[in-house]
Design an enzyme around this catalytic site. Structure first.
Site, PDB file in Angstrom:
ATOM      1  CG  HIS A  80      -4.119   4.949  -2.937  1.00  0.00           C
ATOM      2  ND1 HIS A  80      -5.057   4.252  -3.690  1.00  0.00           N
ATOM      3  CD2 HIS A  80      -3.891   4.205  -1.834  1.00  0.00           C
ATOM      4  CE1 HIS A  80      -5.400   3.148  -3.043  1.00  0.00           C
ATOM      5  NE2 HIS A  80      -4.711   3.087  -1.921  1.00  0.00           N
ATOM      6  CB  SER A 106      -0.909  -0.006   1.233  1.00  0.00           C
ATOM      7  OG  SER A 106      -1.804   1.081   1.189  1.00  0.00           O
ATOM      8  N   GLY A 138      -4.886  -4.215  13.179  1.00  0.00           N
ATOM      9  CA  GLY A 138      -3.674  -3.887  12.435  1.00  0.00           C
ATOM     10  C   GLY A 138      -2.833  -2.844  13.154  1.00  0.00           C
ATOM     11  NE  ARG A 139       4.106  -0.627  13.623  1.00  0.00           N
ATOM     12  CZ  ARG A 139       4.530   0.549  13.163  1.00  0.00           C
ATOM     13  NH1 ARG A 139       4.021   1.019  12.035  1.00  0.00           N
ATOM     14  NH2 ARG A 139       5.443   1.239  13.812  1.00  0.00           N
ATOM     15  CD  GLU A 167       2.071   5.878  14.421  1.00  0.00           C
ATOM     16  OE1 GLU A 167       2.379   6.540  13.419  1.00  0.00           O
ATOM     17  OE2 GLU A 167       1.485   6.367  15.407  1.00  0.00           O
ATOM     18  CB  SER A 168       1.250   0.267   9.128  1.00  0.00           C
ATOM     19  OG  SER A 168       2.508  -0.030   9.710  1.00  0.00           O
TER      20      SER A 168
END
Length: 298
Positions: A104, A90, A257-258, A260-261
């Site tokens: 994107h 991504s 999910g993480r 920050e990611s």
């Protein structure tokens, strides 16, 4: 049969290739890498580039995660299976110059078992100022890669992108669209999973040369404070879409999910101005007039 391990490995290679191309393009900034593990299974490589000559903030993330599928996701996917695997790349890039567009890209693979598995992804462009020549170039590159695999892909996926990248509460598209597809498998397309995977990788490798051409064309243009302020307002719209409507953001949050990611897609700075209306006949007004579905750029 293509394996999930082979798909994840190919996606990691695409992440490497794109990071190298973007570092070369910027000329000064370098990606910072953070390796992370997901509680419940898997992990990824988050790579962030910041404060460069061209890129104010950008991320190129790879993840390969597995584990138990949350009930909310099972319900939305209409499945009963618990164990899932998902991998993907991504990317979101926010440039310094208002005349260089936001871009994107996402390519992804999801699997519950040998019968329930699919590919998804897409690329879309969000210019702060829409240049119709750039829009034609961008869409032509995407059509070329689609046509190499199936002559029906571009029209279908372009229309899908128009519908997906739409800010419903603003009644405007996020940008000039691109291509978007989801849940592609042999049952839906009539082609093998190997062929869909090849298309996914081909699309991923279209990113760097296409964006490089657009950056090189626009990177040296001078801009005013007023044009910079317009860029920040348009970034605000980008934030609204990602936090309110984007399914990838929702999936990441709902599968633990993480954070920050997941939120790396947000710009370093954005503005919201109450009831902002650009001057009639201005370049800003022209851009707003083109933020609509159904424009045939090529």
């Amino acid at each position: 049969m293509i394996t999930k391990e082979a798909i994840a490995l190919a996606y990691k290679e695409i992440q490497d290739e794109i990071c190298q191309a973007l570092e070369k393009l910027d000329g000064s900034a370098r990606f910072e890498e953070e390796l992370w593990e997901r509680e419940g299974g898997g992990g990824g490589r988050t790579r962030i580039i910041q404060n460069g000559q061209i890129f104010e903030k950008g991320g190129v993330n790879f993840s390969s995660v597995y584990g138990k599928l949350p009930e909310a996701i099972k319900k939305s996917f209409a499945v009963e299976e618990d164990d899932f695997f998902a991998t993907g790349v991504s990317i979101v890039i926010h440039p310094n110059n208002p005349f260089v567009p936001i871009i994107h890209m996402n390519i992804r693979y999801f699997e519950l078992n040998d019968q329930i598995r699919w590919f998804g992804g897409g690329i879309d462009l969000t210019p702060h100022y829409i240049d119709e020549e750039d829009a034609r170039y961008f869409h032509q590159q995407l059509k070329d890669v689609c046509d190499r695999h199936d002559s029906t892909y571009y029209e279908k996926f372009k229309n899908w992108a128009d519908d997906y990248f739409y800010i419903r509460h603003r009644q405007e598209t996020r940008g000039i669209g691109g291509v978007f597809y989801d849940k592609l498998n042999t049952e839906k397309t009539g082609v093998s999973m190997e062929d869909i995977f090849a298309f996914s990788c081909d699309l991923g490798r279209t990113f760097a040369p296409t964006y490089t051409a657009l950056v090189e064309k626009n990177r040296h243009k001078t801009f005013t404070d007023q044009q910079k302020n317009w860029q920040l307002i348009r970034r605000g719209r980008y934030v609204e879409f990602n936090l309110v409507w984007d399914s990838g953001t929702k999936f990441g949050l709902e599968t633990n999910g993480r954070i920050e990611s997941i939120l790396m897609s947000l710009p370093a700075q954005a503005n919201w101005v109450y009831d902002y209306r650009p001057e009639e006949g201005s370049e800003e007004a022209k851009t707003l007039s083109l933020l609509r579905k159904g424009i045939n750029w090529i």
